[in-house]
Design an enzyme around this catalytic site. Structure first.
Site, PDB file in Angstrom:
ATOM      1  N   CYS A 101     -12.164 -16.095   2.601  1.00  0.00           N
ATOM      2  CA  CYS A 101     -12.503 -14.829   3.257  1.00  0.00           C
ATOM      3  C   CYS A 101     -12.111 -13.654   2.367  1.00  0.00           C
ATOM      4  O   CYS A 101     -12.910 -12.736   2.137  1.00  0.00           O
ATOM      5  CB  CYS A 101     -11.850 -14.728   4.633  1.00  0.00           C
TER       6      CYS A 101
ATOM      7  N   ALA B  29     -26.476 -46.149   4.829  1.00  0.00           N
ATOM      8  CA  ALA B  29     -27.878 -45.931   5.211  1.00  0.00           C
ATOM      9  C   ALA B  29     -28.820 -46.275   4.070  1.00  0.00           C
ATOM     10  O   ALA B  29     -28.507 -46.076   2.888  1.00  0.00           O
ATOM     11  CB  ALA B  29     -28.072 -44.483   5.636  1.00  0.00           C
TER      12      ALA B  29
ATOM     13  N   GLN C 190     -15.867 -35.392   0.704  1.00  0.00           N
ATOM     14  CA  GLN C 190     -15.011 -34.981  -0.408  1.00  0.00           C
ATOM     15  C   GLN C 190     -13.675 -34.407   0.064  1.00  0.00           C
ATOM     16  O   GLN C 190     -12.677 -34.436  -0.668  1.00  0.00           O
ATOM     17  CB  GLN C 190     -15.735 -33.937  -1.257  1.00  0.00           C
TER      18      GLN C 190
ATOM     19  N   ALA D 217     -20.961 -30.389   5.153  1.00  0.00           N
ATOM     20  CA  ALA D 217     -22.366 -30.002   5.271  1.00  0.00           C
ATOM     21  C   ALA D 217     -23.052 -30.769   6.398  1.00  0.00           C
ATOM     22  O   ALA D 217     -23.727 -30.173   7.247  1.00  0.00           O
ATOM     23  CB  ALA D 217     -23.087 -30.237   3.950  1.00  0.00           C
TER      24      ALA D 217
ATOM     25  N   CYS E 118     -16.634 -16.826   5.488  1.00  0.00           N
ATOM     26  CA  CYS E 118     -15.639 -17.810   5.916  1.00  0.00           C
ATOM     27  C   CYS E 118     -16.147 -19.205   5.610  1.00  0.00           C
ATOM     28  O   CYS E 118     -17.319 -19.512   5.853  1.00  0.00           O
ATOM     29  CB  CYS E 118     -15.369 -17.661   7.417  1.00  0.00           C
TER      30      CYS E 118
ATOM     31  N   TYR F 290       0.832  -1.194   0.000  1.00  0.00           N
ATOM     32  CA  TYR F 290       0.000   0.000   0.000  1.00  0.00           C
ATOM     33  C   TYR F 290       0.877   1.259   0.000  1.00  0.00           C
ATOM     34  O   TYR F 290       2.101   1.176  -0.012  1.00  0.00           O
ATOM     35  CB  TYR F 290      -0.976  -0.033   1.174  1.00  0.00           C
TER      36      TYR F 290
ATOM     37  N   GLU G 195     -22.434 -42.405   8.639  1.00  0.00           N
ATOM     38  CA  GLU G 195     -21.372 -42.205   7.652  1.00  0.00           C
ATOM     39  C   GLU G 195     -20.924 -43.561   7.109  1.00  0.00           C
ATOM     40  O   GLU G 195     -20.591 -44.465   7.877  1.00  0.00           O
ATOM     41  CB  GLU G 195     -20.190 -41.476   8.295  1.00  0.00           C
TER      42      GLU G 195
END
Length: 690
Positions: free
Chosen positions: A392, A502, A465, A438, A408, A211, A457
């Site tokens: 971010c 499941a 992923q 998620a 974020c 800067y 799971e």
């Protein structure tokens, strides 16, 4: 208490900081046109104060509206009317025994020509039209303005002297006149006076990251022939006169901190001898020490060397701690430094080793505002760690054009610090399928709301992923996302069952009220390209196929394709990357490319843009060159497809019609995206459930 050094009080000037942990300045875009903090900004900073940090440095704060405004949502100290609002924010931070200092800033050549003179117009437009003005600005003004900017048909940004364009902003610059230099010095001083009147505890002068103040320091950007250019003494005159003026007008008891790039790092990008290096940076630190500043905040780099001050995930923690250690040898004032610190153990060790006096946490406090208190309370295992994904900064830059803020990947509460989740779960049963980002985010949020949550799971570990994303060289931090979510969920009473595939009957057996499908996605593998020598990136990244010393063609140059290629070249393979678009990784954030491409290029990787895959055979691939339709044969031992990911909706399709429970779909199984998209979709769902 462990980590005692971190919680020792220490002074900056005459201001005592309760511990050694400070929040680094980071612009997230929570402000408004007039430079006053919004309620969102106040909540954001207060949450970090509540979280235990000893000192907060605010984001970049403009001193000049015409050439010095970097963002529509930036804090400002350019006018007296901004004092009272800043005072309110300071008072809220002070309630938590936390100090706050304001970082004064001017972008110089690193501004966008589109921003020159824009903010004063925005302030006026907002007063007259209110919210309608923002709709007009973002919908009808900014899009054509960006096109004009690309053609340099916008006002020129200012710099110490005429010099090359800055990377990323890439705006044409003009030199400041001597009168203009002196006016800016006065504006920095006047801004500091306003900061003092607001009740804040000091100022930090931003002489780093390329800067304006640093531009005066660097011979690369300062080619002036008057008293502000030439020798090191002259190049430092701009900064030193600002310091003298603040001392004169604010008194010796008002702390002045300088955030200083001590090495521009041009040698790291193959431009050795350009700008200034650590040797000259240490001389600058000595001069500032003798000048009587109260602390020095050590950093490195500029926009031209972006990854050497805002690091992507491949950089090792503490990689630049030598900079602060060398500065500490030549000054007798407190040394502050970030040094890519990600754990309290690393922070404590760097204080014990004498590397620095204060630990500066930037992105870690975006990811977890309660980092400090968790360490103090012996709960460091519950910290949600920053993984250096850069979202971010990327989201802040992209949203700046929309008058919005940054986000974020691992903390969906950024910008929502004033919001509270409902606590009405009442132990209602929730079953979540999938322990990726998620699923685990939803599990945590619903547990916070008081639901009884079970996660099923199919694999033997969490991650989804991200268990692939952490496999390329130096990408191990990506595994932290789900590891941290899992640890927090476990403490909250969430039951996570592994090795469970499941199905509807199993889910029915839990008698849930709510079922959330978070089964992620699978790599795309078109039948037309099937063959014994054809694989997807999944099989390379999960280790089911390990290639060594082979010729490999990777189809697709998105970041997954490039990162898979990094793994392949690290195993001794020769790689050719094929991309249909006219450039590599279209749409990828430039820092990720700057990180990956040199590694691949140094390994001899070939890149073919503008080429389409037609077919695969046992000798390699046949491509079509899109510019002229010519077919090209590429010989290869193996072909790796990186053609994207397809949502896995098999289970969701089976259960979505259930009348026994409500069914939701989130994350990649609903829409393919990034970590931030997964956690945000989980937040939106968890917040919306009645």
């Amino acid at each position: 208490m462990a980590y005692e050094k971190l919680f020792e009080p220490m002074k900056i000037g005459n201001v005592e900081i309760k511990n050694r942990i400070v929040m680094a300045p980071m612009c997230m875009g929570f402000g408004q046109y007039n430079g006053c903090p919004t309620e969102t900004m106040m909540n954001y900073y207060e949450e970090r104060a509540k979280g235990g940090v000893g000192l907060i440095f605010t984001e970049i704060t403009r001193v000049n509206d015409v050439t010095g405004a970097s963002s529509f949502g930036q804090l400002g100290m350019s006018h007296d009317y901004q004092i009272s609002a800043l005072k309110e924010m300071a008072d809220r931070v002070h309630k938590h025994n936390c100090k706050i200092m304001v970082e004064l800033h001017h972008p110089g050549r690193q501004n966008l020509g589109l921003m020159i003179g824009t903010v004063p117009l925005c302030i006026a437009g907002d007063k007259i039209l209110g919210d309608l003005y923002t709709k007009i600005l973002t919908g009808a003004v900014i899009p054509p303005g960006k096109k004009l900017q690309d053609k340099d048909i916008v006002p020129r940004v200012v710099a110490p002297s005429k010099c090359e364009k800055s990377k990323m902003s890439e705006s044409v610059n003009r030199p400041l006149t001597n009168k203009g230099v002196k006016k800016l010095i006065s504006q920095f001083i006047e801004a500091a006076v306003r900061v003092k009147k607001s009740g804040c505890d000091g100022v930090e002068l931003h002489a780093s990251h390329g800067y304006l103040i640093q531009q005066f320091l660097s011979p690369n950007t300062n080619k002036r022939t008057d008293e502000y250019g030439g020798s090191l003494e002259n190049r430092m005159r701009f900064l030193c006169e600002i310091i003298d003026g603040i001392r004169k007008n604010c008194g010796k008891d008002f702390p002045i901190v300088v955030r200083l790039t001590v090495d521009e790092m041009y040698d790291r990008i193959g431009q050795k001898g350009k700008g200034y290096d650590l040797k000259e940076g240490l001389r600058m630190a000595e001069i500032l020490n003798d000048k009587g500043i109260d602390a020095i905040d050590v950093s490195s780099g500029a926009y031209d060397t972006f990854n050497y001050w805002l690091e992507p995930t491949t950089f090792e923690c503490g990689w630049r701690k030598n900079l602060a250690a060398e500065v500490k040898k030549v000054v007798d004032i407190p040394v502050i430094a970030a040094n890519l610190i990600r754990s309290p153990k690393q922070a404590q060790l760097q204080i014990e080793e004498g590397v620095q006096d204060f630990i500066s946490l930037g992105r870690p406090l975006i990811a977890d505002p309660h980092w400090v208190n968790k360490v103090k309370e012996g709960k460091e295992n519950l910290i949600n760690r920053c993984v250096c994904c850069l979202y971010c900064f990327e989201s802040m830059m992209e949203n700046a054009y929309k008058y919005d803020h940054g986000h974020c990947s691992v903390n969906p509460f950024v910008g929502r610090e004033g919001m509270q989740l409902k606590k009405n779960g009442n132990l209602r049963k929730v079953v979540i399928i999938g322990a990726g980002a998620a699923g685990l985010t939803a599990a945590n949020l619903l547990a916070d709301r008081g639901f009884d949550v079970t996660v099923l799971e199919k694999e033997d570990k969490v991650g989804g992923q991200l268990n692939l994303a952490d496999k390329p060289p130096h990408k191990y931090k990506m595994s932290w996302v789900c590891a941290d979510l899992y640890e927090n969920a476990r403490i909250k009473g969430v039951e996570v069952k592994f090795g469970i595939t499941a199905d509807k009957n199993m889910i029915d057996g839990y008698k849930p009220e709510i079922v959330i499908n978070a089964t992620g996605g699978n790599a795309v593998y078109p039948k037309a390209f099937e063959g014994e020598n054809v694989f997807t990136v999944t099989q390379i990244l999960d280790g089911s196929l390990k290639l060594e010393n082979k010729n490999v063609v990777v189809i697709g140059s998105g970041m997954t394709g490039l990162e898979t290629s990094e793994l392949l070249v690290s195993q001794g393979n020769k790689v050719t990357v094929v991309e249909m678009a006219d450039r590599i990784a279209p749409g990828a954030w430039f820092q990720h490319l700057d990180d990956a491409l040199p590694v691949l290029e140094n390994a001899g990787t070939k890149f073919l843009t503008g080429h389409k895959l037609l077919s695969v055979n046992n000798k390699g691939v046949i491509l079509e060159r899109l510019s002229d339709g010519m077919q090209i044969d590429i010989t290869a031992d193996f072909v790796v497809l990186s053609l994207g990911v397809k949502s896995d909706t098999v289970l969701y399709d089976e259960i979505k019609g259930s009348t026994a429970y409500k069914v939701y779909n989130i994350g990649d199984s609903a829409k393919i995206g990034r970590i931030a998209n997964a956690t945000e979709s989980a937040y939106q769902l968890a917040e919306s459930i009645d």
